[in-house]
Write a protein that holds these residues in place. Structure first.
Motif: not given
Length: 179
Positions: A51-52, A54-59, A73, A77
């Motif tokens: 999930e860390v 995923v959030r980095l990729y979404q940034r 992060v 979480l």
């Protein structure tokens, strides 16, 4: 998550995907180990580490302090997961459900000793404050003082002193576990 497609319109800046993949390959194992040691649950640690990323990729961009950002992060979480788990446990207890833990088969002497030492370390870590526990585990994973400071929201100049205090508290707690 699709990483190497090359034809998506919203991929982020040029070179982001390559840098992201390199960072994933370099940092996922360390982040997983940190979370696994913190939680004692490999599945949860893997989910949180994923999930860390995923959030980095979404940034769509890498932060200046990548490991510090990922640590912060991951801590957030984990805190959220603990809150959710507590709510679930209260609901289960209210319903009267009983949680069963299965019986383990007998283990070889070496495995038993290693498991007991691991439990002793975990018990000692659980006696520490959340900040001390996380600080020691991040340092054990090779995080720099700057990365620890960013991940835990403390002043970088105080990390050394805080680590010394956390180490002393851990040693006292570990001696108190009977090990």
């Amino acid at each position: 998550m699709k990483i190497h497609s090359g034809d998506e319109a919203d991929e982020g800046p040029p070179g982001f995907e390559e840098a992201f993949c390199r960072l994933f390959d370099q940092q996922f194992p360390s982040l997983f180990r940190y979370l696994h040691r913190l939680t004692g649950d490999a599945d949860l640690a893997e989910d949180l580490a994923q999930e860390v990323f995923v959030r980095l990729y979404q940034r769509k961009s890498l932060p200046d302090d990548e490991r510090g950002w990922m640590g912060a992060v991951a801590n957030n979480l984990l805190r959220d997961d603990k809150r959710t788990a507590k709510r679930r446990l209260r609901l289960l207890e209210a319903r009267g459900d009983v949680l069963n833990s299965g019986n383990l088969s007998p283990l070889a002497d070496e495995k038993v000793l290693a498991d007991e030492r691991r439990r002793s370390v975990r018990r000692a870590l659980e006696k520490l404050s959340e900040r001390d526990r996380r600080m020691l585990l991040l340092r054990h994973e090779g995080y720099s003082y700057r990365e620890i400071a960013h991940a835990l929201g403390v002043n970088e100049t105080s990390v050394g002193t805080l680590l010394l205090r956390a180490t002393a508290a851990f040693q006292a707690a570990f001696r108190g576990t009977g090990s």
